[in-house]
Design a protein around this motif. Structure first.
Motif, PDB file in Angstrom:
ATOM      1  N   ARG A 184       1.025  -1.457  -0.237  1.00  0.00           N
ATOM      2  CA  ARG A 184       0.148   0.122   0.193  1.00  0.00           C
ATOM      3  C   ARG A 184       0.678   1.376   0.449  1.00  0.00           C
ATOM      4  N   THR A 185       0.289   2.187  -0.728  1.00  0.00           N
ATOM      5  CA  THR A 185       0.691   3.154  -0.962  1.00  0.00           C
ATOM      6  C   THR A 185       0.262   4.951  -0.847  1.00  0.00           C
ATOM      7  N   GLN A 196      -1.128  -2.255 -10.610  1.00  0.00           N
ATOM      8  CA  GLN A 196      -2.139  -1.278  -9.591  1.00  0.00           C
ATOM      9  C   GLN A 196      -3.020  -2.675  -9.442  1.00  0.00           C
ATOM     10  N   ARG A 223      -7.046   4.967   1.903  1.00  0.00           N
ATOM     11  CA  ARG A 223      -6.338   4.296   1.962  1.00  0.00           C
ATOM     12  C   ARG A 223      -4.740   4.260   1.415  1.00  0.00           C
ATOM     13  N   ASP A 253      -5.465  -1.914  -6.840  1.00  0.00           N
ATOM     14  CA  ASP A 253      -6.467  -1.424  -6.077  1.00  0.00           C
ATOM     15  C   ASP A 253      -6.232  -0.217  -6.011  1.00  0.00           C
ATOM     16  N   LYS A 254      -7.032   1.115  -5.756  1.00  0.00           N
ATOM     17  CA  LYS A 254      -7.270   2.473  -5.152  1.00  0.00           C
ATOM     18  C   LYS A 254      -8.270   2.819  -4.359  1.00  0.00           C
ATOM     19  N   ASP A 255      -7.794   3.008  -3.184  1.00  0.00           N
ATOM     20  CA  ASP A 255      -9.287   3.545  -2.421  1.00  0.00           C
ATOM     21  C   ASP A 255      -8.431   4.976  -1.316  1.00  0.00           C
ATOM     22  N   TRP A 276      -2.799   3.872  -2.644  1.00  0.00           N
ATOM     23  CA  TRP A 276      -2.702   2.721  -4.209  1.00  0.00           C
ATOM     24  C   TRP A 276      -2.334   1.433  -3.462  1.00  0.00           C
ATOM     25  N   THR A 277      -2.532   0.217  -3.864  1.00  0.00           N
ATOM     26  CA  THR A 277      -2.504  -0.816  -3.230  1.00  0.00           C
ATOM     27  C   THR A 277      -1.476  -1.269  -4.958  1.00  0.00           C
ATOM     28  N   ASP A 310       2.369  -0.022   3.981  1.00  0.00           N
ATOM     29  CA  ASP A 310       2.067  -1.242   4.735  1.00  0.00           C
ATOM     30  C   ASP A 310       2.955  -2.390   3.410  1.00  0.00           C
TER      31      ASP A 310
END
Length: 162
Positions: free
Chosen positions: A98-99, A119, A126, A121-123, A128-129, A154
């Motif tokens: 997670r960034t 990439q 929280r 996910d982008k939340d 970017w994943t 993370d």
């Protein structure tokens, strides 16, 4: 504390998929006073004719690693064992990170190679994943740099032996 002659090693054990396979391997390491750094296991590999695999990383001297090879190979639930130094070109490491911001190509440039970067996910709350993958040495360097720059918040990773 890492001893001066210690190296990082990776074992991939093909095991009988029954209760206690991982416990017996962990006990063998514990009995020798060697800590396991990471462990990943999975069940049936039907195409390979193997019940399951356990991949683990640890640090010790080469002599201690040789003792562990003999001990683990003798375990009744271990069918075969592959051993690799951590920097082996036969290994790949993957990390879900997670960034705090979107990654750029230069972010995932290792010393000798670019990492695979997808990439996931982008939340907005929280960050970017991403899924990152490459050689353990290259991925470790990139994760360390991104951590020092405060970009990675993370990380969960695993290592595989090919």
């Amino acid at each position: 504390m890492t001893e001066p002659n210690n190296q990082h090693w990776v074992f991939r054990a093909h095991v009988v998929d029954r209760a206690g396979a991982l416990t017996s391997i962990a006990s063998a390491f514990s009995n020798e006073g060697i800590s396991i750094d990471t462990v990943v296991g999975h069940g049936s590999e039907q195409r390979a004719g193997v019940d399951g695999s356990v991949v683990l990383t640890f640090c010790c001297s080469e002599a201690e690693k040789d003792v562990m090879v003999r001990k683990v190979k003798r375990l009744s639930k271990v069918r075969s064992l592959q051993e690799h130094p951590y920097d082996s070109q036969k290994l790949r490491k993957a990390a879900v990170v997670r960034t705090t911001r979107r990654l750029r190509p230069r972010d995932v440039a290792g010393e000798d190679a670019f990492l695979t970067c997808e990439q996931v996910d982008k939340d907005r709350t929280r960050g970017w994943t991403y899924l990152l993958a490459g050689s353990p040495r290259e991925l470790d360097q990139v994760l360390s740099r991104l951590g020092q720059e405060g970009i990675v918040t993370d990380v969960v990773y695993s290592i595989v032996g090919l």
